[in-house]
Design a protein around this motif. Sequence first.
Motif, PDB file in Angstrom:
ATOM      1  N   MET A  67       0.831  -1.200   0.000  1.00 34.41           N
ATOM      2  CA  MET A  67       0.000   0.000   0.000  1.00 34.41           C
ATOM      3  C   MET A  67       0.869   1.256   0.000  1.00 34.41           C
ATOM      4  O   MET A  67       0.571   2.240  -0.699  1.00 34.41           O
ATOM      5  CB  MET A  67      -0.928  -0.007   1.212  1.00 34.41           C
ATOM      6  CG  MET A  67      -1.936   1.136   1.232  1.00 34.41           C
ATOM      7  SD  MET A  67      -2.929   1.130   2.740  1.00 34.41           S
ATOM      8  CE  MET A  67      -3.744  -0.452   2.575  1.00 34.41           C
ATOM      9  N   GLY A  68       1.952   1.227   0.773  1.00 38.57           N
ATOM     10  CA  GLY A  68       2.873   2.361   0.791  1.00 38.57           C
ATOM     11  C   GLY A  68       3.514   2.592  -0.567  1.00 38.57           C
ATOM     12  O   GLY A  68       3.666   3.742  -1.015  1.00 38.57           O
ATOM     13  N   PHE A  69       3.909   1.493  -1.234  1.00 41.05           N
ATOM     14  CA  PHE A  69       4.471   1.618  -2.576  1.00 41.05           C
ATOM     15  C   PHE A  69       3.450   2.221  -3.548  1.00 41.05           C
ATOM     16  O   PHE A  69       3.784   3.055  -4.387  1.00 41.05           O
ATOM     17  CB  PHE A  69       4.917   0.242  -3.087  1.00 41.05           C
ATOM     18  CG  PHE A  69       6.207  -0.246  -2.487  1.00 41.05           C
ATOM     19  CD1 PHE A  69       7.152   0.638  -1.997  1.00 41.05           C
ATOM     20  CD2 PHE A  69       6.478  -1.599  -2.418  1.00 41.05           C
ATOM     21  CE1 PHE A  69       8.348   0.188  -1.446  1.00 41.05           C
ATOM     22  CE2 PHE A  69       7.663  -2.065  -1.876  1.00 41.05           C
ATOM     23  CZ  PHE A  69       8.601  -1.173  -1.393  1.00 41.05           C
ATOM     24  N   LEU A  70       2.188   1.760  -3.455  1.00 38.62           N
ATOM     25  CA  LEU A  70       1.147   2.247  -4.365  1.00 38.62           C
ATOM     26  C   LEU A  70       0.882   3.736  -4.162  1.00 38.62           C
ATOM     27  O   LEU A  70       0.803   4.501  -5.137  1.00 38.62           O
ATOM     28  CB  LEU A  70      -0.142   1.443  -4.149  1.00 38.62           C
ATOM     29  CG  LEU A  70      -0.167   0.027  -4.722  1.00 38.62           C
ATOM     30  CD1 LEU A  70      -1.387  -0.733  -4.213  1.00 38.62           C
ATOM     31  CD2 LEU A  70      -0.173   0.070  -6.247  1.00 38.62           C
ATOM     32  N   VAL A  71       0.729   4.142  -2.900  1.00 39.49           N
ATOM     33  CA  VAL A  71       0.498   5.566  -2.616  1.00 39.49           C
ATOM     34  C   VAL A  71       1.693   6.391  -3.085  1.00 39.49           C
ATOM     35  O   VAL A  71       1.537   7.481  -3.655  1.00 39.49           O
ATOM     36  CB  VAL A  71       0.220   5.776  -1.114  1.00 39.49           C
ATOM     37  CG1 VAL A  71       0.139   7.268  -0.786  1.00 39.49           C
ATOM     38  CG2 VAL A  71      -1.069   5.083  -0.703  1.00 39.49           C
ATOM     39  N   GLY A  72       2.891   5.873  -2.868  1.00 38.98           N
ATOM     40  CA  GLY A  72       4.085   6.586  -3.325  1.00 38.98           C
ATOM     41  C   GLY A  72       4.119   6.746  -4.826  1.00 38.98           C
ATOM     42  O   GLY A  72       4.489   7.819  -5.341  1.00 38.98           O
ATOM     43  N   SER A  73       3.726   5.697  -5.560  1.00 41.66           N
ATOM     44  CA  SER A  73       3.735   5.784  -7.026  1.00 41.66           C
ATOM     45  C   SER A  73       2.706   6.786  -7.541  1.00 41.66           C
ATOM     46  O   SER A  73       2.900   7.404  -8.586  1.00 41.66           O
ATOM     47  CB  SER A  73       3.472   4.406  -7.627  1.00 41.66           C
ATOM     48  OG  SER A  73       2.143   3.982  -7.383  1.00 41.66           O
ATOM     49  N   ILE A  74       1.598   6.951  -6.811  1.00 37.42           N
ATOM     50  CA  ILE A  74       0.547   7.892  -7.229  1.00 37.42           C
ATOM     51  C   ILE A  74       0.945   9.334  -6.915  1.00 37.42           C
ATOM     52  O   ILE A  74       0.706  10.249  -7.712  1.00 37.42           O
ATOM     53  CB  ILE A  74      -0.784   7.543  -6.538  1.00 37.42           C
ATOM     54  CG1 ILE A  74      -1.290   6.178  -7.036  1.00 37.42           C
ATOM     55  CG2 ILE A  74      -1.831   8.618  -6.785  1.00 37.42           C
ATOM     56  CD1 ILE A  74      -2.474   5.645  -6.248  1.00 37.42           C
ATOM     57  N   GLN A  75       1.582   9.540  -5.761  1.00 38.98           N
ATOM     58  CA  GLN A  75       1.878  10.897  -5.295  1.00 38.98           C
ATOM     59  C   GLN A  75       3.285  11.382  -5.623  1.00 38.98           C
ATOM     60  O   GLN A  75       3.641  12.505  -5.268  1.00 38.98           O
ATOM     61  CB  GLN A  75       1.677  10.966  -3.773  1.00 38.98           C
ATOM     62  CG  GLN A  75       0.257  10.722  -3.316  1.00 38.98           C
ATOM     63  CD  GLN A  75      -0.687  11.825  -3.765  1.00 38.98           C
ATOM     64  OE1 GLN A  75      -0.289  12.964  -3.953  1.00 38.98           O
ATOM     65  NE2 GLN A  75      -1.957  11.474  -3.932  1.00 38.98           N
ATOM     66  N   ILE A  76       4.072  10.562  -6.305  1.00 41.05           N
ATOM     67  CA  ILE A  76       5.484  10.918  -6.499  1.00 41.05           C
ATOM     68  C   ILE A  76       5.666  12.172  -7.346  1.00 41.05           C
ATOM     69  O   ILE A  76       6.644  12.918  -7.190  1.00 41.05           O
ATOM     70  CB  ILE A  76       6.252   9.727  -7.122  1.00 41.05           C
ATOM     71  CG1 ILE A  76       7.765   9.953  -7.048  1.00 41.05           C
ATOM     72  CG2 ILE A  76       5.806   9.479  -8.542  1.00 41.05           C
ATOM     73  CD1 ILE A  76       8.317  10.018  -5.661  1.00 41.05           C
ATOM     74  N   ASN A  77       4.743  12.451  -8.252  1.00 42.59           N
ATOM     75  CA  ASN A  77       4.871  13.630  -9.115  1.00 42.59           C
ATOM     76  C   ASN A  77       4.121  14.848  -8.586  1.00 42.59           C
ATOM     77  O   ASN A  77       4.107  15.898  -9.239  1.00 42.59           O
ATOM     78  CB  ASN A  77       4.382  13.307 -10.530  1.00 42.59           C
ATOM     79  CG  ASN A  77       5.330  12.366 -11.257  1.00 42.59           C
ATOM     80  OD1 ASN A  77       6.549  12.489 -11.126  1.00 42.59           O
ATOM     81  ND2 ASN A  77       4.782  11.422 -12.005  1.00 42.59           N
ATOM     82  N   THR A 102       9.241   4.124  -8.475  1.00 49.10           N
ATOM     83  CA  THR A 102       8.167   3.778  -7.555  1.00 49.10           C
ATOM     84  C   THR A 102       7.231   2.733  -8.153  1.00 49.10           C
ATOM     85  O   THR A 102       6.682   1.905  -7.437  1.00 49.10           O
ATOM     86  CB  THR A 102       7.354   5.031  -7.165  1.00 49.10           C
ATOM     87  OG1 THR A 102       6.934   5.707  -8.357  1.00 49.10           O
ATOM     88  CG2 THR A 102       8.193   5.974  -6.313  1.00 49.10           C
ATOM     89  N   ARG A 103       7.051   2.750  -9.502  1.00 51.96           N
ATOM     90  CA  ARG A 103       6.204   1.733 -10.129  1.00 51.96           C
ATOM     91  C   ARG A 103       6.834   0.345 -10.006  1.00 51.96           C
ATOM     92  O   ARG A 103       6.137  -0.646  -9.775  1.00 51.96           O
ATOM     93  CB  ARG A 103       5.961   2.089 -11.595  1.00 51.96           C
ATOM     94  CG  ARG A 103       5.040   3.287 -11.788  1.00 51.96           C
ATOM     95  CD  ARG A 103       4.618   3.441 -13.245  1.00 51.96           C
ATOM     96  NE  ARG A 103       3.901   4.698 -13.441  1.00 51.96           N
ATOM     97  CZ  ARG A 103       4.415   5.774 -13.988  1.00 51.96           C
ATOM     98  NH1 ARG A 103       5.669   5.770 -14.411  1.00 51.96           N
ATOM     99  NH2 ARG A 103       3.704   6.878 -14.128  1.00 51.96           N
ATOM    100  N   VAL A 104       8.151   0.267 -10.192  1.00 51.71           N
ATOM    101  CA  VAL A 104       8.816  -1.023 -10.014  1.00 51.71           C
ATOM    102  C   VAL A 104       8.735  -1.456  -8.551  1.00 51.71           C
ATOM    103  O   VAL A 104       8.633  -2.648  -8.254  1.00 51.71           O
ATOM    104  CB  VAL A 104      10.284  -0.940 -10.489  1.00 51.71           C
ATOM    105  CG1 VAL A 104      10.997  -2.266 -10.260  1.00 51.71           C
ATOM    106  CG2 VAL A 104      10.345  -0.575 -11.965  1.00 51.71           C
ATOM    107  N   SER A 105       8.743  -0.492  -7.627  1.00 54.28           N
ATOM    108  CA  SER A 105       8.573  -0.834  -6.210  1.00 54.28           C
ATOM    109  C   SER A 105       7.224  -1.509  -5.969  1.00 54.28           C
ATOM    110  O   SER A 105       7.106  -2.407  -5.140  1.00 54.28           O
ATOM    111  CB  SER A 105       8.692   0.425  -5.347  1.00 54.28           C
ATOM    112  OG  SER A 105       9.993   0.962  -5.398  1.00 54.28           O
ATOM    113  N   VAL A 106       6.195  -1.077  -6.689  1.00 52.74           N
ATOM    114  CA  VAL A 106       4.880  -1.714  -6.562  1.00 52.74           C
ATOM    115  C   VAL A 106       4.946  -3.169  -7.013  1.00 52.74           C
ATOM    116  O   VAL A 106       4.382  -4.064  -6.377  1.00 52.74           O
ATOM    117  CB  VAL A 106       3.820  -0.941  -7.374  1.00 52.74           C
ATOM    118  CG1 VAL A 106       2.494  -1.700  -7.403  1.00 52.74           C
ATOM    119  CG2 VAL A 106       3.614   0.444  -6.783  1.00 52.74           C
TER     120      VAL A 106
END
Length: 555
Positions: A243-253, A395-399
């Motif tokens: 979940m942390g990875f997903l939120v990070g990938s959405i908010q990274i930009n 961050t997407r690869v982190s997901v």
Amino acid sequence: MAYSAITSPPPLRFHSPFHHQPPKPHSIVFCSFGNQKNPTSKTTCFFKPNKNIPIFSHRPLLSAPKLRFNYSAGEEAEPLVTDTTNQEDFSWSSVILPFFFPALGGLLFGYDIGATSGATLSLQSAELSGISWFNLSAVQLGLVVSGSLYGALLGSLLVYPIADFLGRRRELIAAALLYVFGGLVTGYAPGLNVLLFGRLLYGLGIGLAMHGAPLYIAETCPSQIRGTLISLKELFIVLGILMGFLVGSIQINAVGGWRYMYGFGVPISLLMGLGMWSLPPSPRWLLLRAVQGKGSFQEYKEKAISSLSKLRGRPPGDKVSEKQIEEALVSLKSAYKEDETEGSFWEVLQGPSLKAFVIGGGLVLFQQITGQPSVLYYAGPILQSAGFSAAADATRVSVVIGLFKLAMTWIAVLKVDDLGRRPLLIGGVSGIALSLFLLSAYYKFLGGFPLVAVAALLLYVGCYQISFGPISWLMVSEIFPLRTRGRGISLAVLTNFGSNAIVTFAFSPLKELLGVENLFLLFGAIALLSLLFVVVIVPETKGLSLEEIESKILK
């Protein structure tokens, strides 16, 4: 309960309202009668070794005690070993919430790990951080990343002397409140010092949750699914990381995206707190308070009956819950009579307890110093340096890594009781060592192949999740003797969080000092040392009861 055994030859008559034929030759008949005046009320029989003989039982065979008899012809059979495993009737709907709300404490711990991976990228970006103090030194970045772990370490120290006073339920409510305030302070932090204070508050919540959640789950769930539920708590931690990875990938930009990453856990924390508020206290904790003389014995007993009835979805004060509480009281009184005082701190470092701590403490230590917190917390930067130059790509690869971690954790939960602890540990730690050497090789001379870094990270995560991830804590819960189990597990928790915080904090400075290729080489060498530790020191506990572990392995 009376037990009788009938053997043939010599021929004997077997009287039973369910069976009017004598047993076949070379068979053994064991019968259990719940009431000798009325044997037909609860009659359980099983036959051995002839498997073709039918079994007639008033209740399922699995619910009866399993017995081994030692006898000779003409003598009455006496039980040598009794397995008194009780199969409690329950509905899954009644155990979901008492598991789910405490497990949210583990999910929020995992979420912090996953969110920090993306937040470190956002926080250091001149364009996206939204702050003027984005140019953090290696030490400052290490404090941001490991701040929650230092809080967890402090929380583990603080909660130990007051855990029995608070109780599991209030401890988890306090953890939820700390999660809420920690997330809010971190998300709205105007400067680095306030950010670090928020990370410390959140970490205090982690310390309380990781202590209280397994206790509440174990003390409130039916015995036959206790192992499954405690193992699934590890799955919730992994879900939190994903979940942390997903939120990070959405908010990274997003500008100031790190604020949203840290603040996203606040609603979940509120849900955890409200959920724990709606649940009753642990019945076993109430009985412990009664036996310890901390209040009115009868009052605590009545509260325990009411609590158990609510947890099982039964009417208040039902007879089944009352009987279970009475049986638990007999066991607790007997335990306190035999061990009037709890094992001291120094006793944990003596005799069988020392051997247990070497095994359990060694596993959780190697779990951390093989680089696990660094690989997870710095997954984004590692991937970025491996060729995924855009923060969003990393961050997407982190997901993807989080999804893979989830799948491997599920495999471990399903297979640990089939394959055993040692095979999974040996195979998993071997893969961890190989993956770390691959990461080192990538940074040394395979820089043109970024997929090597991704493959190595996937190998590391997969091997960790079938070995150190779930099995270290499973061994810790199994290996300590009853007398020192409380303090022993507390010492193991301190070892885990302490080594985790040190490794996480030291990663950035060591990376600058040694270079990332040599740092992963160092982690690989430690992994080889941990493999030697597993092969030589760690025993196999599959299929052994806690009493057998204490008598056969520790002595």
